[in-house]
Scaffold this motif. Sequence first.
Motif, PDB file in Angstrom:
ATOM      1  N   ILE A 277      -1.400 -15.192  16.094  1.00  0.00           N
ATOM      2  CA  ILE A 277      -1.638 -13.945  16.825  1.00  0.00           C
ATOM      3  C   ILE A 277      -1.165 -12.747  16.004  1.00  0.00           C
ATOM      4  O   ILE A 277      -1.845 -11.724  15.905  1.00  0.00           O
ATOM      5  N   THR A 278       0.013 -12.911  15.387  1.00  0.00           N
ATOM      6  CA  THR A 278       0.564 -11.822  14.574  1.00  0.00           C
ATOM      7  C   THR A 278      -0.372 -11.462  13.423  1.00  0.00           C
ATOM      8  O   THR A 278      -0.669 -10.285  13.192  1.00  0.00           O
ATOM      9  N   VAL A 279      -0.856 -12.482  12.704  1.00  0.00           N
ATOM     10  CA  VAL A 279      -1.714 -12.217  11.549  1.00  0.00           C
ATOM     11  C   VAL A 279      -3.004 -11.521  11.988  1.00  0.00           C
ATOM     12  O   VAL A 279      -3.446 -10.550  11.356  1.00  0.00           O
ATOM     13  N   VAL A 280      -3.590 -11.977  13.064  1.00  0.00           N
ATOM     14  CA  VAL A 280      -4.824 -11.365  13.543  1.00  0.00           C
ATOM     15  C   VAL A 280      -4.593  -9.888  13.875  1.00  0.00           C
ATOM     16  O   VAL A 280      -5.383  -9.022  13.494  1.00  0.00           O
ATOM     17  N   SER A 281      -3.472  -9.611  14.547  1.00  0.00           N
ATOM     18  CA  SER A 281      -3.255  -8.201  14.897  1.00  0.00           C
ATOM     19  C   SER A 281      -2.914  -7.382  13.659  1.00  0.00           C
ATOM     20  O   SER A 281      -3.155  -6.179  13.612  1.00  0.00           O
ATOM     21  N   MET A 282      -2.362  -8.034  12.628  1.00  0.00           N
ATOM     22  CA  MET A 282      -2.079  -7.307  11.384  1.00  0.00           C
ATOM     23  C   MET A 282      -3.357  -6.979  10.634  1.00  0.00           C
ATOM     24  O   MET A 282      -3.436  -5.943   9.963  1.00  0.00           O
ATOM     25  N   ILE A 283      -4.338  -7.855  10.709  1.00  0.00           N
ATOM     26  CA  ILE A 283      -5.621  -7.552  10.071  1.00  0.00           C
ATOM     27  C   ILE A 283      -6.188  -6.286  10.697  1.00  0.00           C
ATOM     28  O   ILE A 283      -6.696  -5.396  10.011  1.00  0.00           O
ATOM     29  N   GLY A 284      -6.045  -6.193  12.005  1.00  0.00           N
ATOM     30  CA  GLY A 284      -6.489  -4.980  12.701  1.00  0.00           C
ATOM     31  C   GLY A 284      -5.708  -3.759  12.250  1.00  0.00           C
ATOM     32  O   GLY A 284      -6.290  -2.726  11.902  1.00  0.00           O
ATOM     33  N   ALA A 285      -4.385  -3.897  12.218  1.00  0.00           N
ATOM     34  CA  ALA A 285      -3.543  -2.757  11.849  1.00  0.00           C
ATOM     35  C   ALA A 285      -3.804  -2.313  10.416  1.00  0.00           C
ATOM     36  O   ALA A 285      -3.742  -1.117  10.103  1.00  0.00           O
ATOM     37  N   SER A 286      -4.135  -3.250   9.548  1.00  0.00           N
ATOM     38  CA  SER A 286      -4.305  -2.912   8.124  1.00  0.00           C
ATOM     39  C   SER A 286      -5.496  -1.965   7.918  1.00  0.00           C
ATOM     40  O   SER A 286      -5.608  -1.339   6.879  1.00  0.00           O
ATOM     41  N   ALA A 287      -6.375  -1.885   8.919  1.00  0.00           N
ATOM     42  CA  ALA A 287      -7.512  -0.968   8.798  1.00  0.00           C
ATOM     43  C   ALA A 287      -7.038   0.476   8.672  1.00  0.00           C
ATOM     44  O   ALA A 287      -7.735   1.331   8.135  1.00  0.00           O
ATOM     45  N   MET A 288      -5.826   0.758   9.189  1.00  0.00           N
ATOM     46  CA  MET A 288      -5.318   2.127   9.155  1.00  0.00           C
ATOM     47  C   MET A 288      -4.605   2.437   7.851  1.00  0.00           C
ATOM     48  O   MET A 288      -4.154   3.562   7.634  1.00  0.00           O
ATOM     49  N   ALA A 289      -4.507   1.415   6.994  1.00  0.00           N
ATOM     50  CA  ALA A 289      -3.751   1.606   5.762  1.00  0.00           C
ATOM     51  C   ALA A 289      -4.417   2.625   4.848  1.00  0.00           C
ATOM     52  O   ALA A 289      -3.790   3.170   3.952  1.00  0.00           O
ATOM     53  N   GLY A 290      -5.731   2.880   5.095  1.00  0.00           N
ATOM     54  CA  GLY A 290      -6.432   3.893   4.315  1.00  0.00           C
ATOM     55  C   GLY A 290      -5.730   5.240   4.389  1.00  0.00           C
ATOM     56  O   GLY A 290      -5.805   6.050   3.466  1.00  0.00           O
ATOM     57  N   ALA A 291      -5.016   5.458   5.466  1.00  0.00           N
ATOM     58  CA  ALA A 291      -4.302   6.719   5.658  1.00  0.00           C
ATOM     59  C   ALA A 291      -3.298   6.974   4.545  1.00  0.00           C
ATOM     60  O   ALA A 291      -2.948   8.118   4.264  1.00  0.00           O
ATOM     61  N   VAL A 292      -2.794   5.915   3.922  1.00  0.00           N
ATOM     62  CA  VAL A 292      -1.903   6.106   2.776  1.00  0.00           C
ATOM     63  C   VAL A 292      -2.592   5.655   1.495  1.00  0.00           C
ATOM     64  O   VAL A 292      -1.952   5.270   0.526  1.00  0.00           O
ATOM     65  N   GLY A 293      -3.937   5.674   1.534  1.00  0.00           N
ATOM     66  CA  GLY A 293      -4.708   5.365   0.336  1.00  0.00           C
ATOM     67  C   GLY A 293      -4.576   3.938  -0.136  1.00  0.00           C
ATOM     68  O   GLY A 293      -4.654   3.642  -1.324  1.00  0.00           O
ATOM     69  N   ALA A 294      -4.360   3.014   0.808  1.00  0.00           N
ATOM     70  CA  ALA A 294      -4.161   1.632   0.406  1.00  0.00           C
ATOM     71  C   ALA A 294      -5.471   0.855   0.350  1.00  0.00           C
ATOM     72  O   ALA A 294      -5.504  -0.282  -0.068  1.00  0.00           O
ATOM     73  N   GLY A 295      -6.547   1.486   0.785  1.00  0.00           N
ATOM     74  CA  GLY A 295      -7.825   0.776   0.776  1.00  0.00           C
ATOM     75  C   GLY A 295      -7.863  -0.336   1.793  1.00  0.00           C
ATOM     76  O   GLY A 295      -7.248  -0.243   2.844  1.00  0.00           O
ATOM     77  N   GLY A 296      -8.604  -1.371   1.452  1.00  0.00           N
ATOM     78  CA  GLY A 296      -8.774  -2.469   2.395  1.00  0.00           C
ATOM     79  C   GLY A 296     -10.070  -2.322   3.153  1.00  0.00           C
ATOM     80  O   GLY A 296     -10.752  -1.286   3.088  1.00  0.00           O
TER      81      GLY A 296
END
Lengths: 369, 218
Positions: free
Chosen positions: B153-172
């Motif tokens: 469950i944690t990993v799945v929700s992290m995949i979702g959260a990682s979509a916002m990483a673009g805000a710090v230019g992390a891509g993904g």
Amino acid sequence: MAGASAILHRGAAVDAAAPAAAIRKAGTVRLEGLGKTYVSAAGKVVALNAIDLDICAGEIFGIIGRSGAGKSSLLRTINRLEQPSSGRVLIDGQDISGLDETGLVALRRRVGMIFQHFNLLSAKTVRENVALPLRVAGLPAAEIARRVEQALGLVGLSGKGESYPSRLSGGQKQRVGIARALVSRPEILLCDEATSALDPETTGAILRLLRDINQRLGLTIVLITHEMSVIREICDRVLVLERGELAEEGPVWQVFGAPQHDATRALLQPLQHALPEDLACRLRKDRRDPQDHAIVELGFAGLAVPDLARLARLAGDGPLRLVLSQIDRIQGRAIGKIVLALGPMTQPDAFAGVSDSMRVLGYVDSTDG
Amino acid sequence: MLTAQMVDRLQQAFWDTLVMVSVSAGVAVALGIPLAVFLVVSGPGGFLAAPRLNRAVGWLVNGFRAVPFIVLLVALIPFTRLVAGTTIGVWAAIVPLAVSATPFFARIAEVSLREVDPGLVEAAQSIGCRRWDIVRHVLLPEALPGIVGGFTITVVSMIGASAMAGAVGAGGLGDVAIRYGYQRFDTTVMLVVIAILILLVSAVQFTGDLAVRRLKVR
Ligand SMILES: Nc1ncnc2c1ncn2[C@@H]1O[C@H](COP(=O)(O)OP(=O)(O)OP(=O)(O)O)[C@@H](O)[C@H]1O
Ligand SMILES: [Mg+2]
């Protein structure tokens, strides 16, 4: 027969040699003024109050009492799963109340325990479960393997080492529990309702195993049970607890034969046979007709011997009918009662002295068959 | 159709997501499990009862869980600079991701640990297990199926959260979907990213479920 004589023999041996054994052998438990009070948000509960008790090395000691009487609390102070609120617990003369973690770990290797619901680790195989006490004690692997094999053999589970507990029957799970408790070669084994979750046949097998272990290894066994038959079959002495107090204590034949406390009588009640209904309803208080038959109850509390030839002689020519017979052989002694119907020519007084107690229950007409 | 350049971009984004999620998931496990064990054994009735510290840590965990990830991402910038040495790129996203996933996973693991039958702990004590032995041989192995399920469950929700990483230019993957799919109306890219995310999440869930089932048949 062999079983009965073994009980007789052991019962006698414990009676005679108990004080000497208590000094010599390992596996004694002494409780001095033991008290336990639980304090929780709901208030205080006095579970045990000033219990004094000596359990001898090598005996099988039973604890009975109503639900909530404090049986588990008492048992659990012996391996300090529960810390007493007052008083002392001495194992082989050593006070265990001041032990630190290292001391406790050492104590628990000398005092094994088995549980009603077995409490086996589901993520470990039978072998790993049994090996755990030795593993955490840091024994070498080869020694562990040898002793685990030995323990599994002792409980009759040699081929089951690789199974997981969920694949075993209740009886087999309890055998694993016993092997796990015995693998560190304790002097004392605590059993908290170890057979309560098992069917009668499996219960019998586990009891035989416990008795066998007791005799072969000289292990002291302290057990709690709600089944009086368990006490009758394997215990040497029994303790009756009532609301945290020691109600009575003594050899099983004595406590079962002549219970002194109401709590004991209540617990033993299910073992008593009532007078058959058809007879009970025709029973009169006094003799109305010289031809009436007297109904006499002879109680046996382990001292007198139910000698049928003697009873027949005392009855003379008159009829002597057996109405009800309930004699148990406990530790080689006759415990229970027989109820007789005496012919009109026989005086009930003639039977005084043939049993440990005698009581005329009443009289019935001679006409009934 | 996708240009070769876009395929490269997607590939890079996929790896970025994978790195961000797996490294921070690793951190969440490494920190979350000890945290969960601490919350259980120091709690009421635990064998290392420390009520004050337990409550303090509990509050801290709740505090982090209350903050939305996108806020955390920004709020943690000074801390991120301290840990990762930078505030942009994949490594800069890993720090807030791990910080947000750790308490989340710790709470889930805590629930599984609490569900371990107290009778087993008692049995372990009765055979001479020390506290650490109980954690190692009883609590963790017995709670493992629940912990693995919670990790999924944690990993799945992290995949979702990682979509916002673009805000710090992390891509993904999420970043690509937003930048090209949403802002430049490239529906194909959007659909491809969604398809990849669905596959990724399904693969994670499937693997997790399989592991739990394996652990439970014992
Ligand atoms: N951890 C605890 N906290 C508070 N009260 C407790 C606790 N354990 C036991 N008690 C109380 O102490 C009393 C004795 O409990 P104990 O478990 O020793 O009884 P028992 O004779 O073993 O009963 P049973 O036959 O039902 O197992 C009960 O009134 C019980 O409610
Ligand atoms: Mg109990």
